[in-house]
Design an enzyme around this catalytic site. Structure first.
Site, PDB file in Angstrom:
ATOM      1  N   CYS A  52       0.801  -1.233   0.000  1.00 63.07           N
ATOM      2  CA  CYS A  52       0.000   0.000   0.000  1.00 63.07           C
ATOM      3  C   CYS A  52       0.825   1.270   0.000  1.00 63.07           C
ATOM      4  O   CYS A  52       0.267   2.361  -0.122  1.00 63.07           O
ATOM      5  CB  CYS A  52      -0.940   0.012   1.201  1.00 63.07           C
ATOM      6  N   CYS A 124      -1.303  -5.034   6.693  1.00 63.33           N
ATOM      7  CA  CYS A 124      -1.093  -3.875   7.577  1.00 63.33           C
ATOM      8  C   CYS A 124      -0.399  -4.300   8.873  1.00 63.33           C
ATOM      9  O   CYS A 124       0.350  -3.518   9.464  1.00 63.33           O
ATOM     10  CB  CYS A 124      -2.420  -3.204   7.908  1.00 63.33           C
TER      11      CYS A 124
HETATM   12 FE1  FES Z   1      -1.468   0.588   4.309  1.00 59.04          FE
HETATM   13 FE2  FES Z   1      -3.074  -0.619   6.061  1.00 59.04          FE
HETATM   14  S1  FES Z   1      -3.532  -0.056   4.029  1.00 59.04           S
HETATM   15  S2  FES Z   1      -1.047  -0.027   6.337  1.00 59.04           S
END
Ligand code: FES
Length: 144
Positions: A52, A124
């Protein structure tokens, strides 16, 4: 088919009470620079998530081979905040984990303590775990 989809969607976005509690009241978050100065960190790890693009920074104060203090800061999401909050508790409770014990922690251990995470949010929990490993590696490198 619709039932299956509904069930999957429900499972994917279920947040446990523990996740919610740690997201709303994160423990050991370095929200002020002075907290970091006061803890006198002797190790630091910084990682980015390939999934992400979010970033996690972690500072440790290690004394006598045990993690006595752990602070962290992230631009990550609620799941990253909750995951790292519980991780920071896990490594510092009961007098602090040894470095060897801390290195054995895996994202599944963090998720278990959180009471689960939605599958799409598992990455995450990896952020704090990787930052912890980077900080321990930093400590070991300095000690060489
Ligand atoms: Fe990036 Fe959770 S979406 S840390």
């Amino acid at each position: 088919m619709a039932d299956i989809k509904k069930k999957e969607t429900g499972q994917q976005w279920f947040y446990s009470d523990t996740v919610k509690e740690h997201f709303l009241h994160p423990h050991n978050m370095a929200n002020e620079d002075k907290l970091i100065d006061e803890m006198r960190p002797n190790a630091m790890g910084e990682v980015g998530s390939p999934a992400c693009g979010d970033v996690m920074k972690m500072w440790l104060h290690i004394d006598d081979g045990r993690i006595k203090k752990c602070l962290w800061r992230t631009f990550g999401c609620a799941s990253a905040i909750a995951s790292t909050s519980v991780l920071s508790e896990m490594v510092t409770e009961k007098g602090g984990m040894t470095l060897e014990e801390a290195e054995k922690i895996r994202p599944k251990d963090i998720i278990k303590r959180l009471g689960g995470l939605p599958p799409l949010k598992v990455h995450c929990s990896v952020l704090g775990d990787q930052a912890l490993r980077a900080a321990i590696a930093d400590y070991k490198k300095k000690a060489e």
